[in-house]
Design a protein around this motif. Structure first.
Motif, PDB file in Angstrom:
ATOM      1  N   GLY A  82      50.676  38.958  40.156  1.00 34.40           N
ATOM      2  CA  GLY A  82      49.396  38.621  40.070  1.00 34.40           C
ATOM      3  C   GLY A  82      48.530  38.069  39.201  1.00 34.40           C
ATOM      4  O   GLY A  82      49.563  38.155  38.239  1.00 34.40           O
ATOM      5  N   GLY A  83      47.334  37.249  39.089  1.00 34.83           N
ATOM      6  CA  GLY A  83      47.031  36.447  38.227  1.00 34.83           C
ATOM      7  C   GLY A  83      46.621  35.224  38.542  1.00 34.83           C
ATOM      8  O   GLY A  83      45.733  34.981  39.836  1.00 34.83           O
ATOM      9  N   PHE A  84      45.607  34.705  37.529  1.00 36.67           N
ATOM     10  CA  PHE A  84      45.244  33.110  38.184  1.00 36.67           C
ATOM     11  C   PHE A  84      45.238  32.346  36.420  1.00 36.67           C
ATOM     12  O   PHE A  84      45.040  32.665  35.521  1.00 36.67           O
ATOM     13  CB  PHE A  84      43.970  33.417  38.096  1.00 36.67           C
ATOM     14  N   TYR A  85      44.351  30.984  36.894  1.00 35.70           N
ATOM     15  CA  TYR A  85      44.864  29.922  36.546  1.00 35.70           C
ATOM     16  C   TYR A  85      43.554  29.757  36.600  1.00 35.70           C
ATOM     17  O   TYR A  85      43.548  29.430  37.540  1.00 35.70           O
ATOM     18  CB  TYR A  85      45.964  28.985  37.163  1.00 35.70           C
ATOM     19  N   HIS A  86      43.336  28.449  35.936  1.00 39.50           N
ATOM     20  CA  HIS A  86      41.829  27.801  35.738  1.00 39.50           C
ATOM     21  C   HIS A  86      42.051  26.552  36.357  1.00 39.50           C
ATOM     22  O   HIS A  86      42.880  26.313  35.190  1.00 39.50           O
ATOM     23  CB  HIS A  86      40.674  27.851  34.513  1.00 39.50           C
ATOM     24  N   ILE A  87      41.227  25.670  36.637  1.00 36.98           N
ATOM     25  CA  ILE A  87      41.666  24.083  36.797  1.00 36.98           C
ATOM     26  C   ILE A  87      40.162  23.416  37.408  1.00 36.98           C
ATOM     27  O   ILE A  87      38.992  24.309  37.300  1.00 36.98           O
ATOM     28  CB  ILE A  87      42.615  24.110  38.699  1.00 36.98           C
ATOM     29  N   CYS A  88      40.271  22.789  36.751  1.00 36.35           N
ATOM     30  CA  CYS A  88      39.079  21.542  36.615  1.00 36.35           C
ATOM     31  C   CYS A  88      38.382  20.850  37.434  1.00 36.35           C
ATOM     32  O   CYS A  88      39.358  20.385  38.426  1.00 36.35           O
ATOM     33  CB  CYS A  88      38.565  20.929  35.381  1.00 36.35           C
ATOM     34  N   GLY A  89      38.009  21.684  38.671  1.00 34.08           N
ATOM     35  CA  GLY A  89      37.366  20.881  40.216  1.00 34.08           C
ATOM     36  C   GLY A  89      36.896  21.720  41.590  1.00 34.08           C
ATOM     37  O   GLY A  89      36.098  22.545  40.242  1.00 34.08           O
ATOM     38  N   LYS A  90      37.482  21.226  42.416  1.00 38.79           N
ATOM     39  CA  LYS A  90      36.096  22.317  43.462  1.00 38.79           C
ATOM     40  C   LYS A  90      37.395  22.706  44.855  1.00 38.79           C
ATOM     41  O   LYS A  90      37.825  21.208  45.258  1.00 38.79           O
ATOM     42  CB  LYS A  90      34.829  21.751  43.705  1.00 38.79           C
TER      43      LYS A  90
END
Length: 159
Positions: A82-90
């Motif tokens: 599991g985990g996560f990444y960040h993205i510029c957006g919505k």
């Protein structure tokens, strides 16, 4: 730029996202556990459609904000991450895979995910945790549910 992945409609600034990841740290710069080291090395073995997906939205797959090994699979030949990444957006449309199941608890609903390839699912939510100080806004978080091969030459210690 707008992207549609299953029930998700996302507005992503791929240029800002890509620019951030060019200078972001790899996951092993903040942690040297075998789970993080394996994930970083296993990125090269991801299916081509997963690599294309990350490239399309501007993320460097070896630079996750967080990954964690949940459990071994197939007698230690794979690890469920599991985990996560960040993205510029919505998110313009779509539900988070984390569903409230009590006052302070949540459960993961795989039905609210997008399957990139067999064993590789993602879900999205606006905002997020552990957002880097210099990450461009607005921020959304891409959660992962990945079944990744154990590629390190050492024994899988998640057994």
């Amino acid at each position: 730029m707008q992207f549609r992945f299953a029930d998700y409609l996302l507005e992503i600034d791929t240029d800002k996202t890509r620019n951030f990841y060019q200078s972001a740290e790899r996951i092993t710069e903040g942690c040297t556990c075998s789970g993080c080291r394996n994930f970083q090395k296993a990125v090269d073995s991801f299916p081509e459609e997963v690599k294309r997906f990350f490239e399309e939205i501007g993320i460097a797959p070896d630079k996750a904000a967080e990954v964690y090994a949940n459990c071994p699979e197939d007698n230690g030949r794979n690890v469920f991450y599991g985990g996560f990444y960040h993205i510029c957006g919505k998110i313009l449309n779509g539900e988070s895979p984390w569903i409230p199941s009590g006052e302070n608890s949540y459960h993961w609903d795989s039905g609210n995910t997008y399957q990139i390839a067999e064993g590789y699912k993602v879900g999205f939510e606006n905002g997020g945790a552990l957002i880097e100080d210099n990450f461009p806004e607005p921020v959304m978080q891409m959660k992962i549910e990945f079944h990744v091969p154990w590629v390190l030459q050492e024994e899988n210690d998640y057994q």
